[in-house]
Design a protein around this motif. Structure first.
Motif, mmCIF file in Angstrom:
data_model
loop_
_atom_site.group_PDB
_atom_site.id
_atom_site.type_symbol
_atom_site.label_atom_id
_atom_site.label_comp_id
_atom_site.label_asym_id
_atom_site.label_seq_id
_atom_site.Cartn_x
_atom_site.Cartn_y
_atom_site.Cartn_z
ATOM 1 N N LEU A 180 0.843 -1.205 0.000
ATOM 2 C CA LEU A 180 0.000 0.000 0.000
ATOM 3 C C LEU A 180 0.873 1.249 0.000
ATOM 4 N N GLU A 181 0.495 2.208 -0.813
ATOM 5 C CA GLU A 181 1.279 3.443 -0.849
ATOM 6 C C GLU A 181 0.593 4.575 -0.116
ATOM 7 N N LYS A 182 -0.727 4.426 0.032
ATOM 8 C CA LYS A 182 -1.478 5.460 0.745
ATOM 9 C C LYS A 182 -2.219 4.834 1.919
ATOM 10 N N PRO A 183 -2.531 5.632 2.942
ATOM 11 C CA PRO A 183 -3.238 5.068 4.100
ATOM 12 C C PRO A 183 -4.594 4.475 3.709
ATOM 13 N N LEU A 184 -4.951 3.432 4.399
ATOM 14 C CA LEU A 184 -6.247 2.788 4.183
ATOM 15 C C LEU A 184 -7.044 2.868 5.479
ATOM 16 N N TYR A 185 -8.255 3.384 5.373
ATOM 17 C CA TYR A 185 -9.096 3.583 6.544
ATOM 18 C C TYR A 185 -10.413 2.854 6.320
ATOM 19 N N LEU A 186 -10.624 1.809 7.090
ATOM 20 C CA LEU A 186 -11.847 1.026 6.976
ATOM 21 C C LEU A 186 -12.736 1.315 8.175
ATOM 22 N N GLN A 187 -13.972 1.677 7.908
ATOM 23 C CA GLN A 187 -14.938 1.868 8.987
ATOM 24 C C GLN A 187 -16.064 0.846 8.810
ATOM 25 N N VAL A 188 -16.199 -0.023 9.765
ATOM 26 C CA VAL A 188 -17.247 -1.029 9.695
ATOM 27 C C VAL A 188 -18.391 -0.598 10.612
ATOM 28 N N PHE A 189 -19.497 -0.237 9.992
ATOM 29 C CA PHE A 189 -20.653 0.197 10.783
ATOM 30 C C PHE A 189 -21.423 -1.024 11.277
ATOM 31 N N VAL A 190 -21.697 -1.007 12.559
ATOM 32 C CA VAL A 190 -22.387 -2.136 13.198
ATOM 33 C C VAL A 190 -23.441 -1.600 14.155
ATOM 34 N N THR A 191 -24.309 -2.495 14.590
ATOM 35 C CA THR A 191 -25.265 -2.139 15.645
ATOM 36 C C THR A 191 -25.235 -3.242 16.700
ATOM 37 N N PRO A 192 -25.644 -2.932 17.924
ATOM 38 C CA PRO A 192 -25.539 -3.933 18.998
ATOM 39 C C PRO A 192 -26.470 -5.142 18.815
ATOM 40 N N THR A 193 -27.514 -5.009 17.964
ATOM 41 C CA THR A 193 -28.483 -6.100 17.850
ATOM 42 C C THR A 193 -28.275 -6.945 16.598
#
Lengths: 147, 54
Positions: A134-147
């Motif tokens: 990878l040459e550039k930063p990778l930002y993963l956001q995993v959206f979740v819910t408690p249920t």
């Protein structure tokens, strides 16, 4: 203060933590501003860290500890950074959770601790090879819910 | 270099709205450069990451 985790849950966590290999350090970030779930999240982490000596915890505040928040890329609260610990050194793997880890997400947090403890992502060779280059930063956001 | 963040969607609704989160889990890559709905196999996620970073 009343416990958030009952004895049965604590003994399940203790059993799960038997799989832990190396120490894990949790960083909690709270906030002075209206943070509905900060107090409960902090207490939850304190109870988890009390289960096994391989899990340690430090408490920070987004305002007072802006340098630590910047170092660990924390920008919302409550936030939990699941880091590795080697002696006194805390090693950031870029793994974090924003919000209270309740319901389903409680199990996710416990699994994250086991994963970081093993120091192995479990990813395939193909993915590892790609990420290594990878040459550039990778930002993963995993959206979740408690249920 | 790589940051992976679980975000509790109900606690951060503005963020979830910003990225049009319709269901969970939903993975947002580099603040909206890519998105994956559902829990997909590793190779599918890799494909979307490759598409998003290029």
């Amino acid at each position: 203060m009343e416990k958030l985790l009952n004895e049965q849950v604590v003994s399940q966590i203790r059993k799960t933590f038997e799989q832990m290999k190396e120490p894990v350090h949790l960083l909690f970030f709270g906030s002075q501003d209206n943070c509905e779930y900060c107090a409960d999240t902090r207490q939850l982490l304190e109870e988890i860290a009390a289960v096994d000596e391989k899990v340690s915890l430090s408490i920070y505040n987004l305002q007072d500890n802006a340098d630590m928040a910047a170092r660990f890329n924390v920008d919302k609260t409550p936030a939990i950074v699941i880091a590795a610990k080697d002696g006194e050194q805390v090693i950031d793997f870029g793994i974090q959770y924003s919000g209270i880890p309740a319901g389903h997400e409680f199990g996710t947090l416990i699994n994250d601790i086991i994963l970081v403890s093993g120091r192995d992502s479990g990813l395939s060779e193909e993915v590892r090879e790609f990420l290594k280059n990878l040459e550039k930063p990778l930002y993963l956001q995993v959206f979740v819910t408690p249920t | 270099m790589i940051r992976a963040e679980g975000v509790e969607a109900t606690e951060f609704p503005e963020l979830a709205n910003q990225f049009n989160v319709r269901g969970v889990p939903q993975t947002v890559i580099n603040a909206g450069m890519g998105t994956v709905v559902g829990a997909v196999p590793e190779k599918n996620l890799l494909a979307e990451i490759k598409r998003a970073v290029n």
